[in-house]
Write an enzyme that holds these catalytic residues in place. Structure first.
Site, PDB file in Angstrom:
ATOM      1  N   GLY A  13      23.851 -36.989  -9.787  1.00 20.40           N
ATOM      2  CA  GLY A  13      24.059 -38.131  -8.913  1.00 20.40           C
ATOM      3  C   GLY A  13      24.546 -39.344  -9.674  1.00 20.40           C
ATOM      4  O   GLY A  13      24.689 -39.316 -10.893  1.00 20.40           O
ATOM      5  N   MET A  15      24.431 -43.502 -10.816  1.00 22.26           N
ATOM      6  CA  MET A  15      23.384 -44.356 -11.380  1.00 22.26           C
ATOM      7  C   MET A  15      22.516 -44.909 -10.259  1.00 22.26           C
ATOM      8  O   MET A  15      22.988 -45.128  -9.143  1.00 22.26           O
ATOM      9  CB  MET A  15      24.022 -45.496 -12.172  1.00 22.26           C
ATOM     10  CG  MET A  15      24.674 -45.021 -13.461  1.00 22.26           C
ATOM     11  SD  MET A  15      25.540 -46.331 -14.348  1.00 22.26           S
ATOM     12  CE  MET A  15      24.233 -47.498 -14.635  1.00 22.26           C
ATOM     13  N   SER A  17      20.260 -43.428  -8.558  1.00 21.51           N
ATOM     14  CA  SER A  17      19.991 -42.508  -7.449  1.00 21.51           C
ATOM     15  C   SER A  17      18.633 -41.826  -7.571  1.00 21.51           C
ATOM     16  O   SER A  17      18.231 -41.099  -6.671  1.00 21.51           O
ATOM     17  CB  SER A  17      21.109 -41.460  -7.347  1.00 21.51           C
ATOM     18  OG  SER A  17      21.197 -40.686  -8.526  1.00 21.51           O
ATOM     19  N   GLY A  18      17.930 -42.022  -8.683  1.00 16.64           N
ATOM     20  CA  GLY A  18      16.597 -41.448  -8.842  1.00 16.64           C
ATOM     21  C   GLY A  18      16.554 -40.139  -9.609  1.00 16.64           C
ATOM     22  O   GLY A  18      15.585 -39.386  -9.494  1.00 16.64           O
ATOM     23  N   LYS A  19      17.581 -39.855 -10.409  1.00 21.89           N
ATOM     24  CA  LYS A  19      17.632 -38.600 -11.162  1.00 21.89           C
ATOM     25  C   LYS A  19      16.468 -38.466 -12.144  1.00 21.89           C
ATOM     26  O   LYS A  19      15.788 -37.449 -12.167  1.00 21.89           O
ATOM     27  CB  LYS A  19      18.960 -38.472 -11.923  1.00 21.89           C
ATOM     28  CG  LYS A  19      20.186 -38.474 -11.050  1.00 21.89           C
ATOM     29  CD  LYS A  19      21.459 -38.423 -11.865  1.00 21.89           C
ATOM     30  CE  LYS A  19      21.618 -39.569 -12.832  1.00 21.89           C
ATOM     31  NZ  LYS A  19      21.749 -40.900 -12.231  1.00 21.89           N
ATOM     32  N   SER A  20      16.264 -39.494 -12.957  1.00 25.58           N
ATOM     33  CA  SER A  20      15.176 -39.431 -13.953  1.00 25.58           C
ATOM     34  C   SER A  20      13.826 -39.371 -13.262  1.00 25.58           C
ATOM     35  O   SER A  20      12.917 -38.653 -13.704  1.00 25.58           O
ATOM     36  CB  SER A  20      15.236 -40.646 -14.887  1.00 25.58           C
ATOM     37  OG  SER A  20      16.432 -40.616 -15.642  1.00 25.58           O
ATOM     38  N   GLU A  89      19.674 -37.336 -19.018  1.00 28.66           N
ATOM     39  CA  GLU A  89      20.939 -37.931 -19.479  1.00 28.66           C
ATOM     40  C   GLU A  89      21.829 -36.874 -20.137  1.00 28.66           C
ATOM     41  O   GLU A  89      22.477 -37.113 -21.154  1.00 28.66           O
ATOM     42  CB  GLU A  89      20.677 -39.108 -20.423  1.00 28.66           C
ATOM     43  CG  GLU A  89      19.865 -40.233 -19.800  1.00 28.66           C
ATOM     44  CD  GLU A  89      20.562 -40.976 -18.667  1.00 28.66           C
ATOM     45  OE1 GLU A  89      21.787 -40.811 -18.478  1.00 28.66           O
ATOM     46  OE2 GLU A  89      19.862 -41.730 -17.957  1.00 28.66           O
ATOM     47  N   GLN A  91      24.620 -35.711 -19.346  1.00 26.56           N
ATOM     48  CA  GLN A  91      26.065 -35.968 -19.339  1.00 26.56           C
ATOM     49  C   GLN A  91      26.559 -36.423 -20.713  1.00 26.56           C
ATOM     50  O   GLN A  91      27.742 -36.280 -21.015  1.00 26.56           O
ATOM     51  CB  GLN A  91      26.446 -36.994 -18.263  1.00 26.56           C
ATOM     52  CG  GLN A  91      26.101 -38.442 -18.582  1.00 26.56           C
ATOM     53  CD  GLN A  91      24.689 -38.837 -18.199  1.00 26.56           C
ATOM     54  OE1 GLN A  91      23.893 -38.015 -17.755  1.00 26.56           O
ATOM     55  NE2 GLN A  91      24.363 -40.107 -18.367  1.00 26.56           N
ATOM     56  N   CYS A 145      21.812 -48.147  -0.892  1.00 25.60           N
ATOM     57  CA  CYS A 145      22.585 -49.375  -0.811  1.00 25.60           C
ATOM     58  C   CYS A 145      21.654 -50.523  -0.445  1.00 25.60           C
ATOM     59  O   CYS A 145      20.896 -50.438   0.522  1.00 25.60           O
ATOM     60  CB  CYS A 145      23.680 -49.243   0.251  1.00 25.60           C
ATOM     61  SG  CYS A 145      24.676 -50.730   0.392  1.00 25.60           S
TER      62      CYS A 145
END
Length: 147
Positions: A13, A15, A17-20, A89, A91, A145
């Site tokens: 997702g 930045m 977006s709650g990935k971590s 992280e 990526q 948003c």
């Protein structure tokens, strides 16, 4: 050596977006399930409390992690008894992470990878596209948003 039973999960997702946060939730649940967990993260991310030695979320939560700058460093530091390998992280890591994740899954490990899937141009970011292709589970998160 177990040769089946592992799988790859990708949390992708943009930045914020709650990935971590999602990676930390899955790690916590694995710990509750008495699984041996090992957490890695790119050494390039030092935004939160704990710096490079912790995965952090925007809400202030942290989780101890081993900082790395390549898939080879992860391979050299894998705990042979770890059942769950989590990497944040992703990526920022090299393409070798794809083979490493597949190898770990083939050896029975649950591999959880979180990362930004596209760069500022909308192009695939690092190894994320390839990881999403080989994963058994892919969750793509979206930012909230505030406007």
């Amino acid at each position: 050596l177990q040769l089946t039973g592992g799988w790859i999960e990708v949390i992708a997702g943009v930045m914020f977006s709650g990935k971590s946060e999602e990676l930390m939730r899955r790690v916590r649940r694995s710990t509750i399930a008495k699984k041996r967990v090992q957490v890695f993260k790119s050494h390039l991310d030092n935004r939160y409390e704990g710096g490079v030695y912790a995965v952090g979320s925007h809400d202030g939560r942290t989780l101890e992690a081993i900082p790395v700058d390549s898939s080879q460093q992860i391979a050299l530091r894998i705990d042979p008894l770890a059942q769950v390998i989590a990497i944040d992280e992703v990526q920022f890591l090299d393409q070798g992470i794809v083979k490493l994740a597949c190898d770990l899954a083939l050896r029975g490990r649950r591999v959880i990878l979180a990362g930004t899937d596209t760069d500022f141009r909308g192009e695939p970011f690092g190894p994320m596209a390839a990881l999403m292709c080989v994963a058994e589970v892919v969750d793509k998160l979206h930012a909230i948003c505030v406007l």
